[in-house]
Design a protein around this motif. Sequence first.
Motif, PDB file in Angstrom:
ATOM      1  N   VAL A 119      54.358  47.206  38.408  1.00 19.47           N
ATOM      2  CA  VAL A 119      55.442  48.059  37.901  1.00 19.47           C
ATOM      3  C   VAL A 119      56.209  47.230  36.869  1.00 19.47           C
ATOM      4  O   VAL A 119      56.638  46.100  37.153  1.00 19.47           O
ATOM      5  CB  VAL A 119      56.373  48.552  39.030  1.00 19.47           C
ATOM      6  N   TYR A 120      56.348  47.780  35.670  1.00 17.88           N
ATOM      7  CA  TYR A 120      56.960  47.033  34.564  1.00 17.88           C
ATOM      8  C   TYR A 120      58.488  47.149  34.553  1.00 17.88           C
ATOM      9  O   TYR A 120      59.044  48.097  35.116  1.00 17.88           O
ATOM     10  CB  TYR A 120      56.404  47.544  33.227  1.00 17.88           C
ATOM     11  N   ASN A 121      59.098  46.231  33.860  1.00 14.90           N
ATOM     12  CA  ASN A 121      60.547  46.280  33.605  1.00 14.90           C
ATOM     13  C   ASN A 121      61.392  46.268  34.874  1.00 14.90           C
ATOM     14  O   ASN A 121      62.356  47.024  34.996  1.00 14.90           O
ATOM     15  CB  ASN A 121      60.871  47.539  32.789  1.00 14.90           C
ATOM     16  N   THR A 122      61.028  45.380  35.776  1.00 13.63           N
ATOM     17  CA  THR A 122      61.794  45.294  37.028  1.00 13.63           C
ATOM     18  C   THR A 122      62.641  44.017  37.100  1.00 13.63           C
ATOM     19  O   THR A 122      63.146  43.662  38.154  1.00 13.63           O
ATOM     20  CB  THR A 122      60.845  45.329  38.249  1.00 13.63           C
ATOM     21  N   GLY A 123      62.792  43.342  35.946  1.00 13.41           N
ATOM     22  CA  GLY A 123      63.544  42.085  35.971  1.00 13.41           C
ATOM     23  C   GLY A 123      65.008  42.272  36.329  1.00 13.41           C
ATOM     24  O   GLY A 123      65.609  41.438  37.007  1.00 13.41           O
ATOM     25  N   ALA A 124      65.600  43.385  35.862  1.00 10.91           N
ATOM     26  CA  ALA A 124      67.043  43.573  36.080  1.00 10.91           C
ATOM     27  C   ALA A 124      67.320  44.517  37.234  1.00 10.91           C
ATOM     28  O   ALA A 124      66.642  45.530  37.398  1.00 10.91           O
ATOM     29  CB  ALA A 124      67.689  44.137  34.818  1.00 10.91           C
ATOM     30  N   TYR A 125      68.334  44.196  38.016  1.00 11.58           N
ATOM     31  CA  TYR A 125      68.847  45.065  39.065  1.00 11.58           C
ATOM     32  C   TYR A 125      67.769  45.479  40.076  1.00 11.58           C
ATOM     33  O   TYR A 125      67.803  46.593  40.593  1.00 11.58           O
ATOM     34  CB  TYR A 125      69.545  46.299  38.453  1.00 11.58           C
ATOM     35  N   ASN A 126      66.792  44.625  40.305  1.00 10.32           N
ATOM     36  CA  ASN A 126      65.823  44.861  41.378  1.00 10.32           C
ATOM     37  C   ASN A 126      66.050  43.793  42.437  1.00 10.32           C
ATOM     38  O   ASN A 126      66.632  44.055  43.479  1.00 10.32           O
ATOM     39  CB  ASN A 126      64.392  44.795  40.848  1.00 10.32           C
ATOM     40  N   TYR A 127      65.641  42.555  42.130  1.00 14.26           N
ATOM     41  CA  TYR A 127      65.869  41.447  43.062  1.00 14.26           C
ATOM     42  C   TYR A 127      67.361  41.355  43.415  1.00 14.26           C
ATOM     43  O   TYR A 127      67.733  41.146  44.568  1.00 14.26           O
ATOM     44  CB  TYR A 127      65.372  40.144  42.423  1.00 14.26           C
ATOM     45  N   PRO A 163      75.465  40.552  28.092  1.00 12.49           N
ATOM     46  CA  PRO A 163      74.261  41.346  28.358  1.00 12.49           C
ATOM     47  C   PRO A 163      73.550  40.881  29.620  1.00 12.49           C
ATOM     48  O   PRO A 163      73.453  39.681  29.881  1.00 12.49           O
ATOM     49  CB  PRO A 163      73.391  41.075  27.125  1.00 12.49           C
ATOM     50  N   GLY A 164      73.085  41.818  30.407  1.00 11.58           N
ATOM     51  CA  GLY A 164      72.345  41.471  31.621  1.00 11.58           C
ATOM     52  C   GLY A 164      70.964  42.095  31.561  1.00 11.58           C
ATOM     53  O   GLY A 164      69.955  41.429  31.365  1.00 11.58           O
ATOM     54  N   ARG A 165      70.948  43.437  31.667  1.00 16.75           N
ATOM     55  CA  ARG A 165      69.685  44.161  31.739  1.00 16.75           C
ATOM     56  C   ARG A 165      68.737  43.798  30.596  1.00 16.75           C
ATOM     57  O   ARG A 165      67.583  43.447  30.825  1.00 16.75           O
ATOM     58  CB  ARG A 165      69.979  45.665  31.694  1.00 16.75           C
ATOM     59  N   SER A 166      69.250  43.871  29.353  1.00 15.99           N
ATOM     60  CA  SER A 166      68.358  43.679  28.202  1.00 15.99           C
ATOM     61  C   SER A 166      67.843  42.244  28.118  1.00 15.99           C
ATOM     62  O   SER A 166      66.818  41.983  27.498  1.00 15.99           O
ATOM     63  CB  SER A 166      69.082  44.055  26.907  1.00 15.99           C
ATOM     64  N   VAL A 167      68.535  41.296  28.750  1.00 13.92           N
ATOM     65  CA  VAL A 167      68.085  39.900  28.712  1.00 13.92           C
ATOM     66  C   VAL A 167      66.915  39.682  29.679  1.00 13.92           C
ATOM     67  O   VAL A 167      65.938  39.028  29.345  1.00 13.92           O
ATOM     68  CB  VAL A 167      69.251  38.945  29.072  1.00 13.92           C
TER      69      VAL A 167
END
Length: 437
Positions: free
Chosen positions: A383-391, A290-294
């Motif tokens: 902006v929320y929920n930017t932990g995955a696939y942003n940086y 898992p990536g995104r959900s983590v």
Amino acid sequence: MSVNQSLKPITTKINDNGNISIGGCDLKEIANEYGTPLYVIDELTLRTICREYKEAFSEYKNIKMMYACKALCNMAVSKILSEEGFGFDTVSGGEIYTVYKTGVCMKDVLFNGNNKSKQEIKFALDCEVGRFSVDNFYEAGLLDKLAKERNKTAEIFLRITPGIECHTHDYIQTGQTDSKFGFDLTQVDDIISLINSKYNNLHIVGLHAHIGSQIFELQSFYDEIIILIKEMERINKKFKLNMNEMNIGGGVGVKYTENDNPPSIKDLAEIVTKAMKTCSDNLPTIYLEPGRSVISTSGVTLYTLGSSKQVPNGKKYIAVDGGMADNPRPAMYQAEYTAEVVNKANYKEKERVTIAGRYCESGDILIEDIELPKLETGDVICVYNTGAYNYSMASNYNRVEKPAMVLVNNSQSDIIVNRETYEDLVSEDRIPDRLRK
Ligand code: LLP
């Protein structure tokens, strides 16, 4: 409720100043201290979802959690994940190097990818990564050769394309037939025969598949696992092998907007366990990547509002100091996000606006049509929920420095990635002597 079913980090609050805080840190103060745009990661949210994954699968004894580094990869995040007992799914020499420098156990690292370079494979072998997921015929030959040169045996999964179409954006589906990833089911016997007869430095431990990302339908996972189980059992019998590991790919989706209803981690664990009950042989060790959900829910991005304009009889645009270079997902996948104004959390008077980025492209719109408190220059937007696939997907488009990243916890904030500088931007540039004349 699972963390991935929350729109915001679990520590999100409105504090006594009327500002939004995360991890006990006032986001307006954080924006002043570190500047914007700024990625912020909430440590407690991250650790909580890791524990949820572990807990949800605790009944299934043989399970290995391999965080998919592609979602967000840096040393501090890798350190936290390794403390939480996660291994790492990597797809490049750079990701392998990052976890190596973090000091994680390299046996708990898996190397995936459809076109690993010779140099990357050599590096992975020299670092002693625990598993390779072999994607194609060319790679099998190359890996065997490089392993032989080192007198090593590579422990491998064979990546297969299970032929499953799931409901997600076309660009992030991976398990459908005619995919660029993995062996088609009709090629599996050929690759196994080839390895058995020629490639003595490869040891097949199991099969690997991944159906796609931002998946809400658990049935797709179930169908995928059934295909993997059937194939493993068929191959073990036909080729007298003893494969006993199964890599089922990424995790579930997350909640970007109120309309998203992702399943919980517990629901995922239940469907995986149900599917595994159809095994007629010994239960294999499951690898989950898992990536995104983590990482997604623990991350937010802070921006400062600069210019704004009302198009006569049209939209009101508010422009922030970041955009498609720090978050390419809206432009690439028409991804939707939720935002709030950090310093106006209790304001009642609202207006409808479109949040535009600062990059020179009309497509650089972060959020189309959102209701926010009446805005002024200098307001800070979260902006929320930017932990995955942003940086991890950020670029230097328009020669803009990539943002810094801060880790917050227990009212403490620490830089975990420095903001790039103009000097960084030119540091690898060279002007050939002949142009200097
Ligand atoms: N394992 C494999 C082999 C993968 O290809 C992926 C993601 C994962 C695991 C992690 O999947 P997750 O748990 O994150 O769903 N850039 C796109 C997402 C691309 C995902 C590619 N593979 C986006 O921003 O939506």
